[in-house]
Design an enzyme around this catalytic site. Structure first.
Site, PDB file in Angstrom:
ATOM      1  N   ASP A 433       0.868  -1.181   0.000  1.00  0.00           N
ATOM      2  CA  ASP A 433       0.000   0.000   0.000  1.00  0.00           C
ATOM      3  C   ASP A 433       0.904   1.230   0.000  1.00  0.00           C
ATOM      4  O   ASP A 433       1.563   1.525   0.999  1.00  0.00           O
ATOM      5  CB  ASP A 433      -0.886  -0.047   1.257  1.00  0.00           C
ATOM      6  CG  ASP A 433      -1.865   1.123   1.344  1.00  0.00           C
ATOM      7  OD1 ASP A 433      -1.663   2.130   0.632  1.00  0.00           O
ATOM      8  OD2 ASP A 433      -2.823   1.012   2.137  1.00  0.00           O
ATOM      9  N   HIS A 434       0.891   1.941  -1.099  1.00  0.00           N
ATOM     10  CA  HIS A 434       1.844   3.048  -1.268  1.00  0.00           C
ATOM     11  C   HIS A 434       1.526   4.238  -0.360  1.00  0.00           C
ATOM     12  O   HIS A 434       2.327   5.154  -0.217  1.00  0.00           O
ATOM     13  CB  HIS A 434       1.852   3.496  -2.734  1.00  0.00           C
ATOM     14  CG  HIS A 434       3.175   4.028  -3.195  1.00  0.00           C
ATOM     15  ND1 HIS A 434       4.151   4.466  -2.320  1.00  0.00           N
ATOM     16  CD2 HIS A 434       3.692   4.202  -4.430  1.00  0.00           C
ATOM     17  CE1 HIS A 434       5.202   4.897  -3.006  1.00  0.00           C
ATOM     18  NE2 HIS A 434       4.946   4.741  -4.293  1.00  0.00           N
ATOM     19  N   ARG A 435       0.361   4.233   0.286  1.00  0.00           N
ATOM     20  CA  ARG A 435       0.075   5.303   1.245  1.00  0.00           C
ATOM     21  C   ARG A 435       0.912   5.118   2.501  1.00  0.00           C
ATOM     22  O   ARG A 435       1.193   6.059   3.222  1.00  0.00           O
ATOM     23  CB  ARG A 435      -1.412   5.279   1.654  1.00  0.00           C
ATOM     24  CG  ARG A 435      -2.375   5.564   0.528  1.00  0.00           C
ATOM     25  CD  ARG A 435      -3.800   5.345   0.977  1.00  0.00           C
ATOM     26  NE  ARG A 435      -4.004   3.986   1.467  1.00  0.00           N
ATOM     27  CZ  ARG A 435      -5.117   3.549   2.045  1.00  0.00           C
ATOM     28  NH1 ARG A 435      -6.133   4.380   2.207  1.00  0.00           N
ATOM     29  NH2 ARG A 435      -5.236   2.304   2.461  1.00  0.00           N
TER      30      ARG A 435
END
Ligand code: CAO
Length: 460
Positions: A433-435
């Site tokens: 999850d790039h967040r």
């Protein structure tokens, strides 16, 4: 006998033979003073001709496409009693001639009326209903509250849109942006019906069922196709598990920005060690597959990189770093995909992990997993190594933040100190999850993982 008044085209700034592009009223209609009656179009602009007084329309004398000049008959009107009294009084007081009262040089104001036969209904001056005046009209509070479009109106596009003043006013009252509406009238002019259709469309879209994934925006629909028209088909209902996992996979795919990082781990030494342990393991009733080693290696990597063992909180403002390590693993079952969870995997030995993997896989395939055995996971592994393939992009088991995909190991030439050597390479695919996780951190994670798998002593 009913009193009828002729309503005429007022002073329209000297323009002659102007086209009637819309007739906005019909016979028998009750109208108020200043109700737009017709829309005419000069070379400069489209403009509405409003009613001089209130009343009931006896007969409309024009149709779309007619040409008019000042004094042309628009319709016969039966003025309301109040209108007749007011206009008679105004006429007596001012002595204004019906033909000139309220006329504006540049734009029609109220249309003029002529008594037919008597009494004369004079038109009191009305505020100019010019394009510019309509453009600056502010939306009433009630209209704003009922406005279907939350989006702000693009004033430039609104002013450039091709529509009559009454349509502009109507659009303002509904909060509809003319700049977004395609006209279907003469020369693509936007009609009142176009505005209505636009507003209805927005309301219908708002009432449409919410998308399956909470937090996602409305999604464009996939086309509905009648497959039977192209050939024979068979309808097979999805299993309960497929329906549940499908919705969860879609929710994750829509809500989490996925990136997948790939790496190859050299497991040549690991496989030598596994082969050496295999018979001893099977004597103890343990089926030692590479997956047990991979679980072990992931646990070491998760300790080194704690963000991979976390979740975002519900508000998306904080990271919840978990101090326990529950490893889920995707299991392919006849009823669909399930993810059993090895609770507190960090407290188990390699053999114990292998044993739990085997028993839970068995239970999963038999459909005997309890709900509690599929809850509380902190990181998931999806291994397709027993089947094949070189790489894939696994979908994160949200609200976890990462998942490791494992593909089939194969012999590859690896260049080492001047020579190519045959090494058993295991493809790893880490979706994250790039967040929560930066690309550099993900690359460090897979490099660490590959190195750990290459150093089998750390896993025994
Ligand atoms: N490379 C080469 N061989 C591999 C391998 C790999 N990465 N992983 C496993 N193998 C071998 C095993 O060693 C075993 O061979 P041996 O019996 O000779 O030792 C054989 O493949 C079969 O292994 P397995 O699949 O029965 O056991 P496992 O522990 O590797 O996996 C389980 C267990 C439950 C994860 C697996 O059976 C399964 O269901 N996998 C599918 C997961 C899935 O569907 N993922 C997709 C999810 S949606 O994205």
């Amino acid at each position: 006998m009913t009193n009828q008044t002729e309503v005429l085209v007022p002073d329209i700034g000297g323009f002659k033979d102007v086209s009637v592009i819309d007739v906005l009223v019909k016979d028998g209609q009750q109208i108020e003073k200043e109700t737009p009656l017709i829309t005419i179009e000069t070379e400069k602009a489209a403009m509405d001709v409003p009613a001089p007084v209130a009343g009931r329309i006896a007969q409309v004398k024009l149709k779309q496409g007619d040409k008019v000049s000042e004094g042309s008959l628009i319709l016969l009107l039966e003025p309301s009693a109040a209108a007749a009294a007011t206009s008679a009084a105004a006429s007596a007081e001012t002595g204004n001639s019906p033909a000139t009262a309220g006329a504006d040089a540049a734009s029609p104001t109220a249309s003029t009326s002529r008594a037919a036969p008597a009494p004369a209904a004079t038109a009191p001056p009305a505020p100019p209903v010019s394009d510019a005046a309509t453009r600056t009209t502010t939306t009433s509070t009630a209209a704003a509250a009922a406005a279907p479009t939350a989006a702000a109106i693009d004033e430039v596009a609104f002013s450039k849109a091709y529509a009559s003043p009454s349509v502009r006013k109507f659009a303002r009252e509904l909060g509809a942006d003319l700049g977004r509406i395609k006209g279907t009238g003469v020369k693509d002019r936007i009609t009142q019906e176009d505005v209505k259709a636009h507003v209805k469309g927005i309301l219908a879209a708002k009432q449409a069922p919410a998308p399956a994934a909470a937090g996602g925006s409305a999604l464009p629909k996939v086309p509905v196709v009648d497959f039977g028209q192209f050939g024979p088909v068979e309808i097979k209902p999805l299993s309960r598990i497929q329906k549940i996992s499908g919705a969860r996979l879609q929710a994750s795919w829509i809500n989490l920005p996925h990136v997948t990082q790939h790496e190859d781990a050299d497991i040549t030494d690991l496989e030598v060690a596994r082969a050496a342990l295999k018979s001893q393991a099977s004597q103890e009733g343990v089926r030692l597959t590479p997956l047990a080693f991979i679980v072990k290696a992931c646990l070491l990597a998760l300790r080194e990189f704690p963000r991979f063992n976390s979740s975002l909180d519900a508000g998306g403002e904080n990271l919840v770093l978990k101090k326990y390590f529950n490893i889920g693993f995707a299991a392919d079952t006849p009823n669909g995909l399930v993810v059993p969870v090895i609770a507190n995997a960090d407290r188990l030995s390699l053999y114990e992990i292998a044993r739990v993997l085997a028993t839970m896989s068995e239970k999963a395939r038999a459909g005997k997993l309890k709900n509690t055995e599929m809850q509380g996971g902190t990181f998931t592994i999806s291994s397709l190594g027993g089947i094949g393939g070189t790489a894939f992009t696994p979908i994160i088991n949200a609200p976890e933040v990462a998942i490791l995909g494992v593909s089939k190991s194969s012999q590859k030439p690896v260049y080492d100190r001047g020579a190519f050597l045959p090494r058993l390479m295991l493809p790893l695919s880490l979706s994250y999850d790039h967040r929560v996780i930066d690309g550099a951190e993900a690359a460090r994670f897979v490099v660490f993982l590959a190195k750990t798998l290459g150093d089998v002593k750390a896993l025994l």
